[in-house]
Design a protein around this motif. Sequence first.
Motif, PDB file in Angstrom:
ATOM      1  N   ARG A  86       0.840  -1.205   0.000  1.00 13.69           N
ATOM      2  CA  ARG A  86       0.000   0.000   0.000  1.00 13.69           C
ATOM      3  C   ARG A  86       0.876   1.256   0.000  1.00 13.69           C
ATOM      4  NH1 ARG A  86      -4.466   2.617  -1.481  1.00 13.69           N
ATOM      5  NH2 ARG A  86      -4.649   4.417  -0.137  1.00 13.69           N
ATOM      6  N   LEU A  87       1.927   1.245   0.798  1.00 14.36           N
ATOM      7  CA  LEU A  87       2.848   2.381   0.814  1.00 14.36           C
ATOM      8  C   LEU A  87       3.474   2.578  -0.560  1.00 14.36           C
ATOM      9  CD1 LEU A  87       4.493   4.642   2.099  1.00 14.36           C
ATOM     10  CD2 LEU A  87       6.087   2.893   2.937  1.00 14.36           C
ATOM     11  N   LEU A  88       3.870   1.491  -1.195  1.00 10.86           N
ATOM     12  CA  LEU A  88       4.458   1.610  -2.533  1.00 10.86           C
ATOM     13  C   LEU A  88       3.460   2.191  -3.523  1.00 10.86           C
ATOM     14  CD1 LEU A  88       6.610  -1.640  -2.665  1.00 10.86           C
ATOM     15  CD2 LEU A  88       7.408   0.721  -2.429  1.00 10.86           C
ATOM     16  N   GLN A  89       2.198   1.843  -3.392  1.00 17.48           N
ATOM     17  CA  GLN A  89       1.169   2.455  -4.254  1.00 17.48           C
ATOM     18  C   GLN A  89       1.071   3.952  -3.993  1.00 17.48           C
ATOM     19  OE1 GLN A  89      -2.352   0.237  -3.263  1.00 17.48           O
ATOM     20  NE2 GLN A  89      -1.903  -1.410  -4.716  1.00 17.48           N
ATOM     21  N   ASP A  90       1.112   4.327  -2.711  1.00 18.58           N
ATOM     22  CA  ASP A  90       1.029   5.747  -2.349  1.00 18.58           C
ATOM     23  C   ASP A  90       2.218   6.534  -2.895  1.00 18.58           C
ATOM     24  OD1 ASP A  90      -1.311   5.151  -0.995  1.00 18.58           O
ATOM     25  OD2 ASP A  90      -0.399   5.248   1.006  1.00 18.58           O
ATOM     26  N   VAL A  91       3.428   5.990  -2.755  1.00 13.54           N
ATOM     27  CA  VAL A  91       4.597   6.728  -3.249  1.00 13.54           C
ATOM     28  C   VAL A  91       4.632   6.732  -4.772  1.00 13.54           C
ATOM     29  CG1 VAL A  91       5.930   6.403  -1.133  1.00 13.54           C
ATOM     30  CG2 VAL A  91       6.260   4.825  -3.026  1.00 13.54           C
ATOM     31  N   ASP A  92       4.143   5.671  -5.386  1.00 14.09           N
ATOM     32  CA  ASP A  92       4.054   5.666  -6.855  1.00 14.09           C
ATOM     33  C   ASP A  92       3.096   6.755  -7.339  1.00 14.09           C
ATOM     34  OD1 ASP A  92       5.890   3.611  -7.070  1.00 14.09           O
ATOM     35  OD2 ASP A  92       4.367   2.044  -7.349  1.00 14.09           O
ATOM     36  N   ALA A  93       2.013   6.968  -6.605  1.00 14.74           N
ATOM     37  CA  ALA A  93       1.061   8.026  -6.971  1.00 14.74           C
ATOM     38  C   ALA A  93       1.720   9.400  -6.841  1.00 14.74           C
ATOM     39  CB  ALA A  93      -0.185   7.937  -6.103  1.00 14.74           C
ATOM     40  N   LEU A  94       2.488   9.601  -5.780  1.00 13.39           N
ATOM     41  CA  LEU A  94       3.214  10.867  -5.636  1.00 13.39           C
ATOM     42  C   LEU A  94       4.232  11.038  -6.764  1.00 13.39           C
ATOM     43  CD1 LEU A  94       3.850  10.956  -1.773  1.00 13.39           C
ATOM     44  CD2 LEU A  94       2.444  12.559  -3.094  1.00 13.39           C
ATOM     45  N   GLN A 104       2.984  12.219 -10.014  1.00 13.07           N
ATOM     46  CA  GLN A 104       2.731  13.666 -10.034  1.00 13.07           C
ATOM     47  C   GLN A 104       4.031  14.467 -10.025  1.00 13.07           C
ATOM     48  OE1 GLN A 104       0.323  14.349  -6.566  1.00 13.07           O
ATOM     49  NE2 GLN A 104      -1.286  12.964  -7.251  1.00 13.07           N
ATOM     50  N   GLY A 105       5.164  13.765 -10.097  1.00 17.97           N
ATOM     51  CA  GLY A 105       6.458  14.432 -10.082  1.00 17.97           C
ATOM     52  C   GLY A 105       6.928  14.808  -8.687  1.00 17.97           C
ATOM     53  N   GLU A 106       6.280  14.309  -7.651  1.00 20.23           N
ATOM     54  CA  GLU A 106       6.608  14.617  -6.256  1.00 20.23           C
ATOM     55  C   GLU A 106       7.588  13.586  -5.695  1.00 20.23           C
ATOM     56  OE1 GLU A 106       5.639  17.178  -4.449  1.00 20.23           O
ATOM     57  OE2 GLU A 106       4.206  18.070  -5.840  1.00 20.23           O
ATOM     58  N   TYR A 107       8.744  13.487  -6.322  1.00 22.69           N
ATOM     59  CA  TYR A 107       9.719  12.463  -5.938  1.00 22.69           C
ATOM     60  C   TYR A 107      10.276  12.683  -4.530  1.00 22.69           C
ATOM     61  CZ  TYR A 107       9.537  11.763 -10.961  1.00 22.69           C
ATOM     62  OH  TYR A 107       9.106  11.549 -12.237  1.00 22.69           O
ATOM     63  N   SER A 108      10.553  13.930  -4.187  1.00 21.62           N
ATOM     64  CA  SER A 108      11.096  14.217  -2.853  1.00 21.62           C
ATOM     65  C   SER A 108      10.094  13.843  -1.775  1.00 21.62           C
ATOM     66  CB  SER A 108      11.476  15.696  -2.726  1.00 21.62           C
ATOM     67  OG  SER A 108      12.536  16.013  -3.610  1.00 21.62           O
ATOM     68  N   ARG A 109       8.835  14.186  -1.966  1.00 22.71           N
ATOM     69  CA  ARG A 109       7.804  13.820  -0.984  1.00 22.71           C
ATOM     70  C   ARG A 109       7.651  12.313  -0.901  1.00 22.71           C
ATOM     71  NH1 ARG A 109       2.388  16.352  -2.149  1.00 22.71           N
ATOM     72  NH2 ARG A 109       1.837  15.170  -0.288  1.00 22.71           N
ATOM     73  N   ALA A 110       7.741  11.635  -2.038  1.00 19.34           N
ATOM     74  CA  ALA A 110       7.584  10.183  -2.060  1.00 19.34           C
ATOM     75  C   ALA A 110       8.705   9.505  -1.271  1.00 19.34           C
ATOM     76  CB  ALA A 110       7.561   9.681  -3.506  1.00 19.34           C
ATOM     77  N   VAL A 111       9.931   9.949  -1.478  1.00 22.15           N
ATOM     78  CA  VAL A 111      11.065   9.345  -0.775  1.00 22.15           C
ATOM     79  C   VAL A 111      11.004   9.685   0.715  1.00 22.15           C
ATOM     80  CG1 VAL A 111      13.588   9.342  -0.594  1.00 22.15           C
ATOM     81  CG2 VAL A 111      12.505   9.251  -2.828  1.00 22.15           C
ATOM     82  N   HIS A 112      10.581  10.895   1.043  1.00 23.22           N
ATOM     83  CA  HIS A 112      10.431  11.272   2.444  1.00 23.22           C
ATOM     84  C   HIS A 112       9.401  10.364   3.127  1.00 23.22           C
ATOM     85  CE1 HIS A 112       9.719  14.681   5.580  1.00 23.22           C
ATOM     86  NE2 HIS A 112      10.561  13.784   6.017  1.00 23.22           N
ATOM     87  N   LEU A 113       8.314  10.069   2.440  1.00 26.23           N
ATOM     88  CA  LEU A 113       7.300   9.172   2.981  1.00 26.23           C
ATOM     89  C   LEU A 113       7.876   7.767   3.205  1.00 26.23           C
ATOM     90  CD1 LEU A 113       4.395   8.763   3.883  1.00 26.23           C
ATOM     91  CD2 LEU A 113       3.778   8.369   1.480  1.00 26.23           C
ATOM     92  N   PHE A 154      14.416   8.368  -7.103  1.00 24.69           N
ATOM     93  CA  PHE A 154      13.189   7.808  -6.523  1.00 24.69           C
ATOM     94  C   PHE A 154      13.108   6.311  -6.799  1.00 24.69           C
ATOM     95  CE2 PHE A 154       8.989   6.184  -7.555  1.00 24.69           C
ATOM     96  CZ  PHE A 154       8.444   6.139  -6.278  1.00 24.69           C
ATOM     97  N   ALA A 155      13.366   5.910  -8.035  1.00 23.54           N
ATOM     98  CA  ALA A 155      13.291   4.491  -8.399  1.00 23.54           C
ATOM     99  C   ALA A 155      14.267   3.664  -7.558  1.00 23.54           C
ATOM    100  CB  ALA A 155      13.563   4.310  -9.888  1.00 23.54           C
ATOM    101  N   ARG A 156      15.459   4.192  -7.348  1.00 19.64           N
ATOM    102  CA  ARG A 156      16.440   3.489  -6.520  1.00 19.64           C
ATOM    103  C   ARG A 156      15.961   3.390  -5.075  1.00 19.64           C
ATOM    104  NH1 ARG A 156      20.744   6.825  -5.380  1.00 19.64           N
ATOM    105  NH2 ARG A 156      19.862   6.901  -3.331  1.00 19.64           N
ATOM    106  N   CYS A 157      15.430   4.485  -4.542  1.00 20.93           N
ATOM    107  CA  CYS A 157      14.928   4.475  -3.165  1.00 20.93           C
ATOM    108  C   CYS A 157      13.728   3.536  -3.022  1.00 20.93           C
ATOM    109  CB  CYS A 157      14.546   5.885  -2.721  1.00 20.93           C
ATOM    110  SG  CYS A 157      15.964   6.967  -2.433  1.00 20.93           S
ATOM    111  N   ARG A 158      12.924   3.456  -4.050  1.00 16.09           N
ATOM    112  CA  ARG A 158      11.789   2.531  -4.021  1.00 16.09           C
ATOM    113  C   ARG A 158      12.302   1.094  -3.935  1.00 16.09           C
ATOM    114  NH1 ARG A 158       8.201  -0.671  -6.408  1.00 16.09           N
ATOM    115  NH2 ARG A 158       5.988  -0.152  -6.401  1.00 16.09           N
TER     116      ARG A 158
END
Length: 132
Positions: free
Chosen positions: A30-38, A41-50, A112-116
Motif C-alpha cells: 500500500r505504501l508503494l502504491q502511495d509513493v508511486d502516486a506521488l 505527479q512528479g513529487e519524488y522528494s515527498r515520495a522518498v520522504h514518505l 526515486f526508483a532506486r529508493c523505491r
Amino acid sequence: RPFWRREKAPPRREWPREPDYRPAPALARRLLQDVDALAAQGEYSRAVHLLLLRSIDDIQERRPRALRRALTSREIATLSELPEPVRPSFRRIARAVERALFADISVTAEEFARCRRDYEVFAFPDAWRAAA
C-alpha cells in the motif's frame, strides 16, 4: 522447598537473530502504491520522504526500545539491531531525504526508483536475502 532444591526456571525465550523491522506485506505494498502516486505527479522528494518516515515508523513499532527520540536517520542506519543487508538501503533513502530537505536538492525520477527498490529491500524478506 529450600532455594537450592527448586526446579530451574524454563529457559528464556531467545530473541530472533535478526530483528524483524518489516511491515506487514500488505501495508508495504500500500505504501508503494502511495509513493508511486506521488511520483506520478512528479513529487519524488515527498515520495522518498514518505518511504523514510514509514520505515522509521516500522522500526519504532516493532522495536520501540531500539530508537530514541534524538536519533537522526543517519544514526538509525548504523544501529546494530538493523540487519546488515538492510542498512545500506535505509542509509540511501535517508541520504536522499537529507539532500532534499537540507540542501534543497530535489530527488530525481532515477533516485526515486532506486529508493523505491531500497524500500523493497527493507520491507520484503526475499529482498533481504537477495541483498545479502
